[in-house]
Design a protein around this motif. Structure first.
Motif, mmCIF file in Angstrom:
data_model
loop_
_atom_site.group_PDB
_atom_site.id
_atom_site.type_symbol
_atom_site.label_atom_id
_atom_site.label_comp_id
_atom_site.label_asym_id
_atom_site.label_seq_id
_atom_site.Cartn_x
_atom_site.Cartn_y
_atom_site.Cartn_z
ATOM 1 N N LEU A 58 -33.578 24.516 9.882
ATOM 2 C CA LEU A 58 -33.658 23.577 8.767
ATOM 3 C C LEU A 58 -34.758 22.568 9.021
ATOM 4 O O LEU A 58 -35.008 22.187 10.175
ATOM 5 C CB LEU A 58 -32.343 22.811 8.601
ATOM 6 C CG LEU A 58 -31.144 23.490 7.944
ATOM 7 C CD1 LEU A 58 -29.984 22.511 7.902
ATOM 8 C CD2 LEU A 58 -31.481 23.973 6.549
ATOM 9 N N PRO A 59 -35.395 22.063 7.962
ATOM 10 C CA PRO A 59 -36.268 20.909 8.137
ATOM 11 C C PRO A 59 -35.428 19.694 8.506
ATOM 12 O O PRO A 59 -34.219 19.673 8.276
ATOM 13 C CB PRO A 59 -36.948 20.747 6.775
ATOM 14 C CG PRO A 59 -36.088 21.477 5.819
ATOM 15 C CD PRO A 59 -35.376 22.542 6.575
ATOM 16 N N PRO A 60 -36.025 18.670 9.084
ATOM 17 C CA PRO A 60 -35.244 17.528 9.562
ATOM 18 C C PRO A 60 -34.624 16.709 8.443
ATOM 19 O O PRO A 60 -35.082 16.724 7.303
ATOM 20 C CB PRO A 60 -36.261 16.701 10.357
ATOM 21 C CG PRO A 60 -37.585 17.111 9.807
ATOM 22 C CD PRO A 60 -37.449 18.536 9.399
ATOM 23 N N GLY A 61 -33.585 15.988 8.805
ATOM 24 C CA GLY A 61 -32.880 15.095 7.899
ATOM 25 C C GLY A 61 -31.641 14.589 8.597
ATOM 26 O O GLY A 61 -31.131 15.231 9.526
ATOM 27 N N THR A 75 -29.526 17.618 2.464
ATOM 28 C CA THR A 75 -30.852 17.149 2.077
ATOM 29 C C THR A 75 -31.743 17.149 3.311
ATOM 30 O O THR A 75 -31.263 17.101 4.452
ATOM 31 C CB THR A 75 -30.814 15.747 1.457
ATOM 32 O OG1 THR A 75 -30.263 14.830 2.407
ATOM 33 C CG2 THR A 75 -29.981 15.731 0.197
ATOM 34 N N ALA A 76 -33.057 17.208 3.073
ATOM 35 C CA ALA A 76 -33.991 17.304 4.191
ATOM 36 C C ALA A 76 -35.367 16.814 3.746
ATOM 37 O O ALA A 76 -35.615 16.604 2.551
ATOM 38 C CB ALA A 76 -34.071 18.743 4.700
ATOM 39 N N ARG A 78 -39.177 18.092 4.190
ATOM 40 C CA ARG A 78 -40.052 19.178 4.644
ATOM 41 C C ARG A 78 -41.481 18.675 4.754
ATOM 42 O O ARG A 78 -41.995 18.012 3.856
ATOM 43 C CB ARG A 78 -39.962 20.362 3.667
ATOM 44 C CG ARG A 78 -40.850 21.548 4.019
ATOM 45 C CD ARG A 78 -40.567 22.733 3.111
ATOM 46 N NE ARG A 78 -40.618 22.371 1.704
ATOM 47 C CZ ARG A 78 -41.744 22.308 0.985
ATOM 48 N NH1 ARG A 78 -42.916 22.538 1.550
ATOM 49 N NH2 ARG A 78 -41.681 21.985 -0.312
ATOM 50 N N ARG A 98 -33.567 25.774 -2.742
ATOM 51 C CA ARG A 98 -34.013 24.436 -2.340
ATOM 52 C C ARG A 98 -34.777 23.834 -3.510
ATOM 53 O O ARG A 98 -35.592 24.503 -4.160
ATOM 54 C CB ARG A 98 -34.862 24.489 -1.075
ATOM 55 C CG ARG A 98 -36.057 25.363 -1.150
ATOM 56 C CD ARG A 98 -36.514 25.885 0.223
ATOM 57 N NE ARG A 98 -36.584 24.851 1.219
ATOM 58 C CZ ARG A 98 -36.574 25.111 2.541
ATOM 59 N NH1 ARG A 98 -36.476 26.354 2.982
ATOM 60 N NH2 ARG A 98 -36.669 24.125 3.406
ATOM 61 N N SER A 114 -34.883 8.411 8.407
ATOM 62 C CA SER A 114 -35.281 9.593 7.660
ATOM 63 C C SER A 114 -35.280 9.250 6.182
ATOM 64 O O SER A 114 -34.550 8.372 5.728
ATOM 65 C CB SER A 114 -34.297 10.747 7.927
ATOM 66 O OG SER A 114 -34.520 11.822 7.045
ATOM 67 N N ALA A 116 -34.185 11.356 4.221
ATOM 68 C CA ALA A 116 -32.992 12.110 3.802
ATOM 69 C C ALA A 116 -31.806 11.634 4.624
ATOM 70 O O ALA A 116 -31.239 12.370 5.419
ATOM 71 C CB ALA A 116 -33.215 13.608 3.975
ATOM 72 N N ARG A 464 -25.012 19.786 12.503
ATOM 73 C CA ARG A 464 -26.454 19.722 12.226
ATOM 74 C C ARG A 464 -27.183 19.004 13.353
ATOM 75 O O ARG A 464 -26.790 17.905 13.743
ATOM 76 C CB ARG A 464 -26.710 18.993 10.911
ATOM 77 C CG ARG A 464 -28.191 18.976 10.526
ATOM 78 C CD ARG A 464 -28.450 18.218 9.244
ATOM 79 N NE ARG A 464 -29.796 18.453 8.749
ATOM 80 C CZ ARG A 464 -30.286 18.001 7.606
ATOM 81 N NH1 ARG A 464 -29.507 17.253 6.826
ATOM 82 N NH2 ARG A 464 -31.522 18.275 7.234
#
Length: 480
Positions: A58-61, A75-76, A78, A98, A114, A116, A464
Motif C-alpha cells: 500500500l502507499p503510505p498513510g 486512505t493513502a 500516493r 482507488r 500524513s 491521510a 497496517r
C-alpha cells in the motif's frame, strides 16, 4: 408446524444479522470500542512471516482500516501528493478500486504526519473519507462519488486527524483547529448539512467523536480544549459538559459497561507536578517586547517555556504576531489544563462536572493513543511503552509497566480473545494478557513504522504498516 417454521426463519434471520454485523465500520470499530467483533479465538504469535493470510503493498498513510462486508477501506497518499481512498477485497487483499481526491494545495502537517490521517467510515451503502486539503467525500461501494464537501486547508500546522463517523443516516464530522473549529452532521445519502455548531472557544484537538445514549437520546460526545461536550445528535444542541481535561485532546472517548463514558486527555504542561504557568501579558511584554509594538514576534518569545515551541499555536490567526488577546487565551489554557482519565456516569445535563464525574486517574496518561475498555478494565499505553491497567469501576490502577516496544505510540490498543494488542510507531507489536497483572505473551518487530490502529474481525487481525496491510489468522478468509 407453522409456528416452528416461523421460529426457524426468525432464528435464521437473527443469525444472518449477526453475521452481517461482524464489521469494523470506523476508527476503532463498532462504537470506537476497539474490541474484536465477534470475540473468538485469535492467534497471539503473529508476525511478518507467521499466521499471514495475505499481505498487500500500500502507499503510505496513517488511517486505520474500515471493514464492511467483503470490503476494506483505507486512505493513502500516493507519490507524496495524490490523496486516495482505496478499497480492497477482504478475503484476498486485492485492491478493487482507488479514487483520487483532487486538491488545490496541500496543508501544512506535522513532521511525522500524513495527508491521510483521518480513518474512513463505512456502512452497507457507502464509505466516507476526509482529506484536510480537499474535504469530505462519500462514495458508494463501487467507488462512485456520491457527494463532496469542499473544506480546508485548515488553520493548523499539524494538519487534520479526527475521523468522520456514520451514525444511522448521518455523517458526523468534528474539526477542531486553531481557528474555525466546528462539529457538523450531514445527510448520509445527499450530503446536505443538517446542522453545524461553531466551536470558537476550542483550539486544536484531534479527537474523533463517539455516539453515546444518555437519558434515552443519542448524543455526540466530543473531547476538546479543557472540556468534554455532549451534543444532541438530531439538532446539534449542546446538552452537557464535563470540565477538567487537557488543553489539547488527541484521544477518542470509549463507552464501557453500565453505559459509563471514559475520556482521557494529555498535553504538555498539564502534568501534575510539572505544570506550565505563563506570566501575565503585561509582565512578559515588558521584558521581551523588544520593538515595543504591543505584540510578540517569534524572535521575542525564546525564553518562554510555553511559547518557544508553540508560537504558531498561540498565534491563532497566523499573522506572525501574538496579540494580548491571543496570549491571554493561551495563558488560560495552560492554567486550566488537567491531564487525566475521566469516568463519567450517564444522566448528564448542563454542567455535569460535579454531578456525573465518578473518578479521575492522573498517571501515565497517553498523548495520542486512546484508552481501551475490555473485560471490566481500562488499558492505556503511553509513549515509551508504559502500559497501565485500571479497574473501570474504581479507577484504581492494578499494574503499570513497560511493554516490549519503546518510543511513541499513535495506534490505540485493541482487544480480543483475552488479549490486548498494542503497536508502537517503530513497528513493535506487543500482545499482552487482558488481566489485572498483565503479562507480555508475545512481541514482534514489523520493521516498518506503524501509526494505524489494527482491526479485529471474524477471528482475523488487520494490521497496517507504513507500506503494507496484513491480514492474520489461523485460517483463510471466506468470500462473503
Amino acid at each position: 408446524m407453522m409456528l416452528q417454521r416461523i421460529l426457524a426463519i426468525t432464528c435464521l434471520f437473527i443469525g444472518l444479522v449477526a453475521c452481517a454485523g461482524a464489521d469494523w465500520p470506523q476508527f476503532r470499530g463498532l462504537g470506537s470500542a476497539g474490541i474484536a467483533t465477534p470475540e473468538g479465538p485469535l492467534p497471539a504469535d503473529i508476525g511478518p512471516e507467521k499466521h499471514v493470510v495475505w499481505k498487500t503493498d500500500l502507499p503510505p498513510g496513517h488511517s486505520s482500516p474500515a471493514i464492511v462486508g467483503d470490503k476494506i477501506f483505507l486512505t493513502a497518499v500516493r507519490d507524496k501528493e495524490h490523496l486516495e481512498t482505496i478499497c480492497l477485497d477482504r478475503a484476498k487483499g486485492k485492491i478493487l478500486w482507488r479514487v483520487e481526491a483532487p486538491h488545490k494545495t496541500l496543508e501544512q502537517i506535522h513532521g511525522i504526519g500524513s495527508y491521510a490521517q483521518p480513518s474512513p467510515a463505512a456502512d452497507g451503502e457507502c464509505v466516507v473519507a476526509m482529506f484536510g486539503s480537499s474535504g469530505l467525500y462519500c462514495y458508494d461501494h463501487a467507488g462512485k462519488e456520491q457527494w463532496h464537501h469542499v473544506m480546508g486547508p485548515f488553520i493548523d500546522e499539524f494538519g487534520t486527524a479526527s475521523s468522520p463517523i456514520i451514525a444511522g443516516d448521518r455523517v458526523v464530522l468534528a474539526r477542531d483547529h486553531d481557528l474555525g473549529s466546528f462539529v457538523a452532521a450531514y445527510d448520509k445519502r445527499t450530503g446536505k448539512e443538517l446542522w453545524r455548531v461553531e466551536r470558537t472557544e476550542f483550539g486544536r484537538s484531534y479527537s474523533t467523536p463517539v455516539v453515546w445514549t444518555n437519558d434515552g437520546k443519542r448524543q455526540i460526545v466530543l473531547a476538546g480544549s479543557l472540556r468534554v461536550v455532549g451534543y444532541d445528535l438530531e439538532t446539534g444542541r449542546e446538552v452537557w459538559t464535563v470540565r477538567g481535561i487537557s488543553r489539547v485532546n488527541c484521544t477518542t472517548p470509549v463507552v464501557g459497561d453500565g453505559n459509563r463514558l471514559y475520556v482521557s486527555g494529555w498535553s504538555a504542561g498539564g502534568e501534575p507536578g510539572d505544570m506550565i504557568r505563563m506570566e501575565p501579558f503585561a509582565d512578559f511584554a515588558f521584558q521581551f517586547d523588544e520593538n515595543k509594538n504591543g505584540t510578540l514576534e517569534k524572535s521575542e518569545v525564546g525564553n518562554s517555556a510555553a511559547l518557544k515551541t508553540r508560537f504558531g499555536q498561540c498565534d491563532r490567526n497566523k499573522d506572525g504576531h501574538i496579540t494580548k488577546a491571543e496570549y491571554d487565551n493561551f495563558e488560560m489554557l495552560f492554567a486550566k489544563s488537567q491531564n487525566g482519565l475521566l469516568a463519567i456516569k450517564p444522566g448528564c445535563s448542563g454542567d455535569a462536572t460535579e454531578s456525573n464525574l465518578l473518578w479521575r486517574y492522573e498517571k501515565f496518561i497517553p498523548y495520542c493513543s486512546s484508552p481501551l475498555f475490555y473485560r471490566d478494565r481500562l488499558f492505556m499505553v503511553k509513549d515509551g511503552g508504559i502500559l497501565t491497567c485500571i479497574n473501570a469501576e474504581t479507577g484504581k490502577s492494578s499494574k503499570s509497566g513497560r511493554a516490549s516496544g519503546t518510543g511513541n505510540y499513535y495506534a490505540s490498543p485493541v482487544g480480543g480473545d483475552g488479549k490486548v494488542f498494542i503497536l508502537s510507531q517503530k513497528g513493535m507489536l506487543s500482545v499482552v494478557s487482558a488481566e489485572d497483572q498483565w503479562q507480555v505473551v508475545h512481541s514482534v518487530d514489523f520493521g516498518e513504522e506503524c501509526f494505524a490502529t489494527p482491526a479485529i474481525v471474524d477471528g482475523h487481525i488487520f494490521l497496517r504498516t507504513a507500506g503494507h496491510l496484513y491480514c492474520f489468522g489461523t485460517k483463510a478468509l471466506a468470500a462473503r
